[in-house]
Design an enzyme around this catalytic site. Structure first.
Site, mmCIF file in Angstrom:
data_model
loop_
_atom_site.group_PDB
_atom_site.id
_atom_site.type_symbol
_atom_site.label_atom_id
_atom_site.label_comp_id
_atom_site.label_asym_id
_atom_site.label_seq_id
_atom_site.Cartn_x
_atom_site.Cartn_y
_atom_site.Cartn_z
ATOM 1 N N GLY A 123 1.442 7.628 10.160
ATOM 2 C CA GLY A 123 0.232 8.263 10.330
ATOM 3 C C GLY A 123 -0.982 7.242 10.622
ATOM 4 N N ARG A 167 -6.832 26.598 -1.349
ATOM 5 C CA ARG A 167 -6.376 25.434 -1.982
ATOM 6 C C ARG A 167 -4.888 25.926 -2.733
ATOM 7 N NH1 ARG A 167 -9.851 23.065 -7.182
ATOM 8 N NH2 ARG A 167 -9.004 25.202 -8.009
ATOM 9 N N ASP A 215 -13.748 5.230 -3.056
ATOM 10 C CA ASP A 215 -14.963 5.657 -3.504
ATOM 11 C C ASP A 215 -15.758 4.682 -4.171
ATOM 12 O OD1 ASP A 215 -14.156 8.564 -2.985
ATOM 13 O OD2 ASP A 215 -12.557 8.256 -4.469
ATOM 14 N N HIS A 229 -10.620 12.436 -7.033
ATOM 15 C CA HIS A 229 -11.213 11.964 -5.844
ATOM 16 C C HIS A 229 -11.432 13.266 -4.771
ATOM 17 C CE1 HIS A 229 -11.324 10.054 -1.773
ATOM 18 N NE2 HIS A 229 -10.523 10.978 -1.245
HETATM 19 N N1 LIG Z 1 -7.513 8.974 -1.707
HETATM 20 C C1 LIG Z 1 -8.196 8.686 -0.634
HETATM 21 O O1 LIG Z 1 -9.408 7.872 -0.925
HETATM 22 C C2 LIG Z 1 -7.874 8.996 0.877
HETATM 23 C C3 LIG Z 1 -7.039 9.692 1.075
HETATM 24 N N2 LIG Z 1 -6.581 10.123 2.311
HETATM 25 C C4 LIG Z 1 -5.622 11.177 2.492
HETATM 26 O O2 LIG Z 1 -4.367 10.331 2.888
HETATM 27 C C5 LIG Z 1 -3.500 11.161 3.599
HETATM 28 C C6 LIG Z 1 -3.120 10.455 4.878
HETATM 29 O O3 LIG Z 1 -4.165 10.388 5.783
HETATM 30 P P1 LIG Z 1 -3.751 9.897 7.401
HETATM 31 O O4 LIG Z 1 -2.731 8.664 7.651
HETATM 32 O O5 LIG Z 1 -4.908 9.851 8.042
HETATM 33 O O6 LIG Z 1 -3.166 11.179 7.839
HETATM 34 P P2 LIG Z 1 -2.139 11.274 9.194
HETATM 35 O O7 LIG Z 1 -1.960 12.800 9.400
HETATM 36 O O8 LIG Z 1 -2.592 10.396 10.538
HETATM 37 O O9 LIG Z 1 -0.693 10.845 8.608
HETATM 38 C C7 LIG Z 1 0.101 11.328 7.619
HETATM 39 C C8 LIG Z 1 1.579 11.065 7.956
HETATM 40 O O10 LIG Z 1 2.160 11.565 6.955
HETATM 41 C C9 LIG Z 1 3.511 12.122 7.516
HETATM 42 N N3 LIG Z 1 4.318 13.086 6.478
HETATM 43 C C10 LIG Z 1 3.860 13.992 6.111
HETATM 44 N N4 LIG Z 1 4.893 14.881 5.285
HETATM 45 C C11 LIG Z 1 5.481 13.795 4.819
HETATM 46 C C12 LIG Z 1 6.584 13.425 3.893
HETATM 47 N N5 LIG Z 1 7.060 14.688 3.274
HETATM 48 N N6 LIG Z 1 7.383 12.248 3.788
HETATM 49 C C13 LIG Z 1 6.851 11.236 4.764
HETATM 50 N N7 LIG Z 1 6.066 11.273 5.562
HETATM 51 C C14 LIG Z 1 5.359 12.324 5.506
HETATM 52 C C15 LIG Z 1 3.119 12.540 8.666
HETATM 53 O O11 LIG Z 1 4.266 12.839 9.607
HETATM 54 C C16 LIG Z 1 2.152 11.756 9.306
HETATM 55 O O12 LIG Z 1 2.823 10.883 10.176
HETATM 56 C C17 LIG Z 1 -4.326 12.540 3.996
HETATM 57 O O13 LIG Z 1 -3.678 13.410 2.779
HETATM 58 C C18 LIG Z 1 -5.748 12.039 3.597
HETATM 59 O O14 LIG Z 1 -6.548 13.025 3.163
HETATM 60 C C19 LIG Z 1 -7.346 9.663 3.274
HETATM 61 C C20 LIG Z 1 -8.481 8.841 3.113
HETATM 62 C C21 LIG Z 1 -8.615 8.300 1.839
HETATM 63 O O1 LIG Z 2 -11.917 13.621 3.187
HETATM 64 C C1 LIG Z 2 -10.657 13.019 3.756
HETATM 65 O O2 LIG Z 2 -10.119 14.071 3.993
HETATM 66 C C2 LIG Z 2 -10.282 11.800 3.439
HETATM 67 C C3 LIG Z 2 -10.733 11.303 2.335
HETATM 68 O O3 LIG Z 2 -10.223 11.510 1.216
HETATM 69 C C4 LIG Z 2 -11.721 10.522 2.102
HETATM 70 O O4 LIG Z 2 -12.228 9.750 3.061
HETATM 71 O O5 LIG Z 2 -12.392 10.141 0.788
#
Ligand SMILES: NC(=O)C1=CN([C@@H]2O[C@H](COP(=O)(O)OP(=O)(O)OC[C@H]3O[C@@H](n4cnc5c(N)ncnc54)[C@H](O)[C@@H]3O)[C@@H](O)[C@H]2O)C=CC1
Ligand SMILES: O=C([O-])CC(=O)C(=O)O
Length: 329
Positions: A15, A99, A160, A188
């Protein structure tokens, strides 16, 4: 002396966060410039080919610290011997999804991953959940790993935390490095509470320096809490490099310690401190040392803060109740 490589498992490796994260892990930013790593990339079958491409690029960097890369779609293999697990892959919310649907879909990911960590990870495993809803996904994984100490499961609120420092620096004209003791409380999500009442700017109290409660309530808090949505609006995709950077910061600080006179924010299982119900994974101010963390105790919580902490914690208990009803805890 040659050090034994640390096994780092990254889920969702193909991802956008994975792409921003893996190269920094391999170049020594996650654990330190003298710590060799083995990478395990865990993906779903559709993601394997792209993960192989990323692995080819990692090879092409000839990173001196990178001792091996394994790619798999089997969690039992992906977490075998893992010392650090970054759970990034998650099911994003899609149109029309409630949700409950989102929590249920993520339960299908984080419950088996928690079990695989329980059964196959190294004894010193440290888990960071990035995939949203991060706090509750961490709770699901932790509940599925009864043999792993609960405190090893953490959720990411460091993005954050970093966003809040940056906004406060912009408002006051201070250098980012002069801002200490900022806290993210709660989930978060948009209910999170970035707290500057105990923060310091070059040694002076931040709230007193800012002296503008309207700015705090109407600008600072919503800007930090809704920054993720603002990035999606501007970029057409959610935060990736900044999220990867925060994941690096979270684990680096957990392993290497907070600086004297400062703390950080981590989503961790509550021990009941500050009236947060025991067991839910909520963000707290923490200090870290020797690979462990402790909640900063004894902070005076004013009425302004209390109401906002309670609101975010209420959302977390609702999420916990929802996943409990789904049989995920
Ligand atoms: N906690 C935080 O501050 C933040 C959290 N996020 C979250 O992080 C997550 C990932 O974001 P991105 O990389 O942008 O998403 P993305 O969609 O680009 O990548 C996600 C990847 O996870 C893989 N995936 C899905 N199910 C899986 C599984 N069971 N096992 C292994 N891999 C699996 C997918 O094939 C994909 O390659 C999202 O849930 C996003 O909302 C994003 C930004 C900040
Ligand atoms: O809002 C989203 O989907 C990604 C996220 O968690 C962030 O940027 O804090």
């Amino acid at each position: 002396m040659t050090r034994t490589p640390v096994n780092v498992t990254v889920t969702g490796a193909a991802g956008q966060i994975g792409y921003a994260l893996l190269f920094r892990i391999a170049s020594g930013h996650l654990l330190g410039p003298d710590v060799p790593v083995n990478l395990r990339l865990l993906e779903i079958p559709q993601g394997l080919k792209a993960a192989e491409g990323t692995a080819m690029e990692l090879d092409d960097c000839a990173f001196p610290l990178l001792r091996g890369i394994e790619i798999t779609d089997n969690p039992d293999v992906g977490f075998a011997g893992a010392n650090v697990a970054l759970l990034v892959g998650a099911r994003p919310r899609t149109k029309g999804m409630e949700r409950g649907d989102l929590l249920s879909a993520n339960g299908g990911i984080f419950k088996p991953q928690g079990k695989a960590i329980n059964d196959h990870a190294a004894d010193d495993i440290k888990v960071l959940v990035v995939g949203n809803p991060a706090n509750t996904n961490a709770l699901i994984a932790q509940a599925a790993a009864p043999d792993v100490p609960a405190e090893r499961f953490t959720a990411m609120t460091r993005l954050d935390h970093n966003r809040a420092i940056s906004q406060l620096a912009a408002k006051t004209g201070a250098a980012v490095s002069d801002i200490k003791k900022l806290t993210i409380w709660g989930n978060h999500s948009a209910t999170q509470y970035p707290d500057i009442f105990h923060a310091e700017i070059a040694g002076k109290n931040a709230a007193e320096l800012v002296d503008d409660e309207a700015w705090l309530a109407d600008t600072f808090i919503p800007t930090v809490a809704k920054r993720g949505a603002a990035i999606i609006e501007a970029r057409g995709a959610s935060s990736a490099a900044s999220a990867a950077n925060a994941a690096i910061d979270h684990v680096y600080t957990w392993v290497n310690g907070t600086a004297a006179g400062d703390w950080t924010s981590m989503g961790i299982p509550s021990d009941g401190s500050y009236g947060v119900p025991e067991g839910i994974i909520s963000s707290f101010p923490v200090t870290t040392a020797n690979g462990t963390y402790e909640i900063v105790q004894g902070l005076d919580i004013n009425e302004f803060s209390r109401a906002r902490i309670d609101a975010s914690v209420r959302e977390l208990t609702e999420e916990r109740d929802a996943v409990r009803e789904l049989g995920l805890l």
